[in-house]
Design a protein around this motif. Structure first.
Motif, PDB file in Angstrom:
ATOM      1  N   VAL A 107       0.886  -1.289  -0.023  1.00  0.00           N
ATOM      2  CA  VAL A 107      -0.092  -0.085   0.048  1.00  0.00           C
ATOM      3  C   VAL A 107       0.987   1.243   0.006  1.00  0.00           C
ATOM      4  O   VAL A 107       1.723   1.428   0.733  1.00  0.00           O
ATOM      5  N   ASP A 108       0.590   2.089  -0.787  1.00  0.00           N
ATOM      6  CA  ASP A 108       1.108   3.403  -1.092  1.00  0.00           C
ATOM      7  C   ASP A 108       0.039   4.770  -0.844  1.00  0.00           C
ATOM      8  O   ASP A 108      -1.171   4.347  -1.155  1.00  0.00           O
ATOM      9  N   LEU A 109       0.423   5.761  -0.239  1.00  0.00           N
ATOM     10  CA  LEU A 109      -0.226   6.611  -0.050  1.00  0.00           C
ATOM     11  C   LEU A 109       0.007   8.118  -1.235  1.00  0.00           C
ATOM     12  O   LEU A 109       1.294   7.882  -1.285  1.00  0.00           O
ATOM     13  N   ALA A 110      -0.785   9.008  -1.398  1.00  0.00           N
ATOM     14  CA  ALA A 110      -0.270  10.137  -2.354  1.00  0.00           C
ATOM     15  C   ALA A 110      -1.113  11.219  -1.906  1.00  0.00           C
ATOM     16  O   ALA A 110      -2.419  11.127  -1.667  1.00  0.00           O
ATOM     17  N   LEU A 111      -0.659  12.471  -1.334  1.00  0.00           N
ATOM     18  CA  LEU A 111      -1.251  13.358  -1.111  1.00  0.00           C
ATOM     19  C   LEU A 111      -1.121  14.329  -2.268  1.00  0.00           C
ATOM     20  O   LEU A 111      -0.148  15.015  -2.590  1.00  0.00           O
ATOM     21  N   VAL A 112      -2.294  14.738  -2.949  1.00  0.00           N
ATOM     22  CA  VAL A 112      -2.163  15.494  -4.267  1.00  0.00           C
ATOM     23  C   VAL A 112      -2.467  17.029  -3.961  1.00  0.00           C
ATOM     24  O   VAL A 112      -3.400  17.397  -3.388  1.00  0.00           O
ATOM     25  N   HIS A 113      -1.537  17.808  -4.303  1.00  0.00           N
ATOM     26  CA  HIS A 113      -1.842  19.274  -4.052  1.00  0.00           C
ATOM     27  C   HIS A 113      -2.177  19.652  -5.551  1.00  0.00           C
ATOM     28  O   HIS A 113      -2.354  21.079  -5.580  1.00  0.00           O
ATOM     29  N   TYR A 114      -1.757  19.118  -6.714  1.00  0.00           N
ATOM     30  CA  TYR A 114      -2.437  19.718  -8.034  1.00  0.00           C
ATOM     31  C   TYR A 114      -2.662  18.600  -8.966  1.00  0.00           C
ATOM     32  O   TYR A 114      -1.935  17.503  -8.864  1.00  0.00           O
ATOM     33  N   PRO A 115      -3.795  18.403  -9.687  1.00  0.00           N
ATOM     34  CA  PRO A 115      -4.981  19.453  -9.591  1.00  0.00           C
ATOM     35  C   PRO A 115      -6.172  19.109  -8.558  1.00  0.00           C
ATOM     36  O   PRO A 115      -6.332  17.966  -8.541  1.00  0.00           O
TER      37      PRO A 115
END
Length: 197
Positions: A11-19
């Motif tokens: 499992v990986d997480l990503a915190l998306v700031h754009y878009p």
């Protein structure tokens, strides 16, 4: 017993700031916050996440992230608080979603199941039980968290599934992304998750 040890999920997480969206539904890029990095990294480490990706195309925001990480991984912060350093060691920066998907696919040697989260139910919502079954089968999973007012529709168009929104028993639904990430990880990977629906 070594033979009975549970296999660690991929499992990986990503915190998306754009878009992402603002409150008016317009496309924006949001600022990286120190608190998000610390708290989500700590939750990720607690629940056995492999990597916590931070997605931002902005050079100044990437520089801010690197300075923070340098302080905790190579500087005085890490020497003072090794637990915090251990959590922040999970963080990797990506300029955009294409780079994110390329990195995760390269790491696992397969495209992960890309899953969105948000305050509104998606068209492809899976239950946590179904998602845990997929993980138990050996699939790799990339969970996307949006900042500001949520992931942009073009991000949602590229996902394979979504998780149910985190909700209380009233209409108020404005959790911080830090809180939502911790709750999602507990429901998906927590010790008692198998007893939940």
């Amino acid at each position: 017993m070594a033979g009975s040890e549970k296999k660690r999920p991929r499992v990986d997480l990503a915190l998306v700031h754009y878009p992402v969206l603002n409150r008016n539904g317009e496309t924006i890029g949001s600022a990286v916050t120190n608190l998000d990095l610390h708290d989500i990294a700590r939750a990720a480490k607690t629940f056995g996440v492999d990597t916590f990706y931070v997605v931002t195309p902005y050079a100044d925001q990437q520089r801010l992230c690197r300075e923070l990480l340098d302080h905790w991984l190579a500087g005085a912060g890490g020497r003072a608080d090794t637990d915090r350093a251990e959590a922040l060691a999970l963080v990797r920066l990506c300029s955009d979603l294409d780079e994110l998907y390329e990195q995760v696919t390269g790491k696992w040697q397969e495209r992960p199941l890309v899953v969105s989260t948000g305050a509104r139910p998606g068209d492809l919502t899976w239950s946590y039980a179904r998602m845990r079954e997929r993980l138990a089968s050996g699939a790799s999973l990339l969970i996307l968290f949006g900042t500001a007012w949520g992931l942009h529709p073009e991000v949602l168009d590229g996902v394979d599934a979504s998780l149910p929104p985190v909700r209380g028993d009233n209409q108020y639904n404005h959790l911080s992304v830090r809180s939502a990430a911790a709750i999602v990880l507990d429901r998906l990977l927590g010790r008692d998750a198998d007893s939940e629906q």
